[in-house]
Design a protein around this motif. Structure first.
Motif, PDB file in Angstrom:
ATOM      1  N   ILE A  38       0.464  -0.140   0.102  1.00 38.17           N
ATOM      2  CA  ILE A  38      -0.711   0.752   0.131  1.00 38.17           C
ATOM      3  C   ILE A  38      -1.561   0.556  -1.113  1.00 38.17           C
ATOM      4  N   THR A  39      -0.905   0.377  -2.270  1.00 37.71           N
ATOM      5  CA  THR A  39      -1.610   0.159  -3.537  1.00 37.71           C
ATOM      6  C   THR A  39      -2.433  -1.121  -3.497  1.00 37.71           C
ATOM      7  N   LEU A  40      -1.811  -2.213  -3.049  1.00 33.29           N
ATOM      8  CA  LEU A  40      -2.521  -3.496  -2.977  1.00 33.29           C
ATOM      9  C   LEU A  40      -3.690  -3.419  -2.005  1.00 33.29           C
ATOM     10  N   PHE A  41      -3.443  -2.840  -0.832  1.00 28.90           N
ATOM     11  CA  PHE A  41      -4.492  -2.754   0.179  1.00 28.90           C
ATOM     12  C   PHE A  41      -5.623  -1.836  -0.293  1.00 28.90           C
ATOM     13  N   GLY A  42      -5.266  -0.658  -0.844  1.00 33.94           N
ATOM     14  CA  GLY A  42      -6.273   0.318  -1.254  1.00 33.94           C
ATOM     15  C   GLY A  42      -7.166  -0.190  -2.364  1.00 33.94           C
ATOM     16  N   ASN A  43      -6.572  -0.760  -3.408  1.00 28.74           N
ATOM     17  CA  ASN A  43      -7.368  -1.255  -4.526  1.00 28.74           C
ATOM     18  C   ASN A  43      -8.118  -2.534  -4.172  1.00 28.74           C
ATOM     19  N   GLY A  44      -7.493  -3.398  -3.373  1.00 26.22           N
ATOM     20  CA  GLY A  44      -8.192  -4.594  -2.903  1.00 26.22           C
ATOM     21  C   GLY A  44      -9.372  -4.236  -2.023  1.00 26.22           C
ATOM     22  N   PHE A  45      -9.179  -3.211  -1.198  1.00 20.49           N
ATOM     23  CA  PHE A  45     -10.246  -2.712  -0.330  1.00 20.49           C
ATOM     24  C   PHE A  45     -11.421  -2.199  -1.154  1.00 20.49           C
ATOM     25  N   PHE A  63     -17.858   0.275 -12.751  1.00 17.51           N
ATOM     26  CA  PHE A  63     -16.703   0.776 -13.497  1.00 17.51           C
ATOM     27  C   PHE A  63     -15.540   1.084 -12.548  1.00 17.51           C
ATOM     28  N   LEU A  64     -15.857   1.607 -11.373  1.00 14.19           N
ATOM     29  CA  LEU A  64     -14.825   1.898 -10.384  1.00 14.19           C
ATOM     30  C   LEU A  64     -14.144   0.618  -9.905  1.00 14.19           C
ATOM     31  N   CYS A  65     -14.907  -0.449  -9.790  1.00 17.81           N
ATOM     32  CA  CYS A  65     -14.348  -1.747  -9.408  1.00 17.81           C
ATOM     33  C   CYS A  65     -13.364  -2.228 -10.470  1.00 17.81           C
ATOM     34  N   ASN A  66     -13.699  -2.044 -11.728  1.00 19.92           N
ATOM     35  CA  ASN A  66     -12.789  -2.392 -12.821  1.00 19.92           C
ATOM     36  C   ASN A  66     -11.513  -1.557 -12.773  1.00 19.92           C
ATOM     37  N   LEU A  67     -11.647  -0.265 -12.430  1.00 24.53           N
ATOM     38  CA  LEU A  67     -10.489   0.611 -12.322  1.00 24.53           C
ATOM     39  C   LEU A  67      -9.547   0.140 -11.220  1.00 24.53           C
ATOM     40  N   ALA A  68     -10.110  -0.219 -10.067  1.00 21.59           N
ATOM     41  CA  ALA A  68      -9.304  -0.723  -8.952  1.00 21.59           C
ATOM     42  C   ALA A  68      -8.614  -2.032  -9.329  1.00 21.59           C
ATOM     43  N   PHE A  69      -9.313  -2.892 -10.060  1.00 24.74           N
ATOM     44  CA  PHE A  69      -8.746  -4.159 -10.534  1.00 24.74           C
ATOM     45  C   PHE A  69      -7.554  -3.899 -11.459  1.00 24.74           C
ATOM     46  N   ILE A  70      -7.699  -2.939 -12.371  1.00 27.24           N
ATOM     47  CA  ILE A  70      -6.614  -2.604 -13.295  1.00 27.24           C
ATOM     48  C   ILE A  70      -5.403  -2.070 -12.539  1.00 27.24           C
ATOM     49  N   ASP A  71      -5.633  -1.128 -11.620  1.00 25.69           N
ATOM     50  CA  ASP A  71      -4.531  -0.538 -10.851  1.00 25.69           C
ATOM     51  C   ASP A  71      -3.804  -1.588 -10.012  1.00 25.69           C
ATOM     52  N   PHE A  72      -4.559  -2.525  -9.451  1.00 26.02           N
ATOM     53  CA  PHE A  72      -3.977  -3.602  -8.643  1.00 26.02           C
ATOM     54  C   PHE A  72      -2.970  -4.405  -9.464  1.00 26.02           C
ATOM     55  N   PHE A  73      -3.376  -4.830 -10.652  1.00 27.21           N
ATOM     56  CA  PHE A  73      -2.520  -5.691 -11.462  1.00 27.21           C
ATOM     57  C   PHE A  73      -1.482  -4.906 -12.256  1.00 27.21           C
ATOM     58  N   TYR A  74      -1.783  -3.655 -12.596  1.00 26.72           N
ATOM     59  CA  TYR A  74      -0.786  -2.842 -13.298  1.00 26.72           C
ATOM     60  C   TYR A  74       0.422  -2.597 -12.399  1.00 26.72           C
ATOM     61  N   SER A  75       0.156  -2.242 -11.158  1.00 25.30           N
ATOM     62  CA  SER A  75       1.242  -2.042 -10.201  1.00 25.30           C
ATOM     63  C   SER A  75       2.000  -3.344  -9.954  1.00 25.30           C
ATOM     64  N   SER A  76       1.263  -4.457  -9.894  1.00 22.62           N
ATOM     65  CA  SER A  76       1.889  -5.760  -9.633  1.00 22.62           C
ATOM     66  C   SER A  76       2.739  -6.253 -10.802  1.00 22.62           C
ATOM     67  N   SER A  77       2.514  -5.707 -11.985  1.00 17.61           N
ATOM     68  CA  SER A  77       3.301  -6.111 -13.156  1.00 17.61           C
ATOM     69  C   SER A  77       4.635  -5.378 -13.248  1.00 17.61           C
ATOM     70  N   THR A  78       4.802  -4.331 -12.452  1.00 15.76           N
ATOM     71  CA  THR A  78       6.024  -3.520 -12.547  1.00 15.76           C
ATOM     72  C   THR A  78       6.788  -3.377 -11.234  1.00 15.76           C
ATOM     73  N   VAL A  79       6.090  -3.080 -10.148  1.00 16.85           N
ATOM     74  CA  VAL A  79       6.763  -2.748  -8.885  1.00 16.85           C
ATOM     75  C   VAL A  79       7.543  -3.922  -8.289  1.00 16.85           C
ATOM     76  N   PRO A  80       7.016  -5.167  -8.272  1.00 11.90           N
ATOM     77  CA  PRO A  80       7.821  -6.276  -7.720  1.00 11.90           C
ATOM     78  C   PRO A  80       9.169  -6.439  -8.412  1.00 11.90           C
ATOM     79  N   LYS A  81       9.197  -6.289  -9.738  1.00  9.13           N
ATOM     80  CA  LYS A  81      10.464  -6.387 -10.473  1.00  9.13           C
ATOM     81  C   LYS A  81      11.376  -5.238 -10.115  1.00  9.13           C
TER      82      LYS A  81
END
Length: 315
Positions: A38-45, A63-81
């Motif tokens: 949901i995180t990847l889809f929502g922020n990518g969307f 600025f909102l686009c930057n926020l979505a970009f940050i959330d996308f990669f922040y989640s990807s840096s922790t959740v897969p592990k």
């Protein structure tokens, strides 16, 4: 520096996670997998809609686009592990990967703190100084401001941790599911008093001070909104409601995490670390998932952009 007696330098850390029960870990695996999708889809969307829709090419959505970009990669840096640890139940992580996770988390978390300040400033100018908005928030200034946010985050959050690395010693078990600086100092080989002072200073300049600035911005916004006619108040409040919700969730969690008893010598530090693990779930998994939901569901322009794209496809 010599190592303390009976302590050896660690080459890996063991993240204890949430439970050693295989069934519970399997259930948590599917739960966090759904959250991550949901995180990847929502922020990518959000990023795609803002880039594609020309009428969303404004400072606020930039600025909102930057926020979505940050959330996308922040989640990807922790959740897969985390998903890997839940599935295989080993919890072993190399010290290099742990360090990378710490620095990426500090960088993206610090950037989001400062970005939310920038978004509050954008709303302040739009509501309190509408006649000067096109001048104060022209694109050349927006690009400089967003560059300042990213560079400042690196200098404030990452550079000190690179200059003062934490050397981990055995025993190397962390009562957590992700590598974070507040947890990593618990297994440090040497005294962490200087590191803790630096963390406190960084927390003030990257969390407390920006939060105070946001509060002052919204105090000015509230004062200006109360002076306008009631028919226009709802529109003014609606432009800020999403940002206020995100700020409350993000800063509420960040203040609890980084303004608690950070010293490992504190009598409450052990209990604090146990609570920190569950607070971090909200911080690294839930908030990146709900941010795009909050902005997309509360923002009529985004909904309009999506519906217009659907209608254009049908026609």
């Amino acid at each position: 520096m010599d190592l303390p007696i009976n302590r050896t330098l660690a080459t890996e850390v063991i993240l204890l996670g949430f439970s050693q029960n295989v069934k519970i870990n399997l259930l948590l695996f599917f739960l966090f997998l759904i959250i991550y999708i949901i995180t990847l889809f929502g922020n990518g969307f959000m990023v795609c809609v803002i880039i594609i829709s020309s009428h969303l090419h404004t400072p606020m959505y930039f600025f909102l686009c930057n926020l979505a970009f940050i959330d996308f990669f922040y989640s990807s840096s922790t959740v897969p592990k985390l998903l890997e640890s839940l599935l295989f139940s080993s919890g072993k992580t190399s010290l290099m990967i742990c360090d990378i996770q710490v620095h990426v988390g500090l960088f993206l978390g610090g950037t989001e703190c400062l970005l939310l300040v920038l978004m509050a400033y954008d709303r302040y100018v739009a509501i309190c100084k509408p006649l000067y908005y096109l001048v104060l928030m022209r694109w050349s200034i927006c690009y400089r401001l967003i560059t300042l946010v990213w560079v400042s985050s690196f200098i404030l959050s990452v550079l000190p941790s690179l200059l003062m690395p934490v050397r981990a010693c055995n025993p190397n078990q962390l009562n957590h599911f992700v590598c974070e600086i507040l947890v990593l100092i618990k297994i440090s080989c040497e005294s962490t008093e200087k590191t803790e002072i630096v963390i406190s200073c960084i927390s003030f300049f990257s969390i407390v001070f920006p939060f105070i600035f946001i509060l002052l911005s919204y105090a000015c916004i509230l004062s200006s909104v109360l002076k306008i006619r009631s028919s226009r108040r709802s529109k003014a409040f609606s432009t800020c409601s999403s940002h206020v919700t995100v700020v409350t969730l993000f800063y509420g969690t960040a203040l609890i995490m980084y303004c608690g008893p950070s010293s490992r010598y504190s009598p409450n530090f052990g209990k604090y670390i146990s609570v920190l693990k569950y607070i971090s779930v909200f911080y690294v998994a839930i908030i990146p998932m709900v941010n795009p939901l909050i902005y997309s569901l509360k923002n009529k322009e985004i909904i309009t952009a999506v519906l217009s794209k659907k209608q254009s496809k049908k026609s």
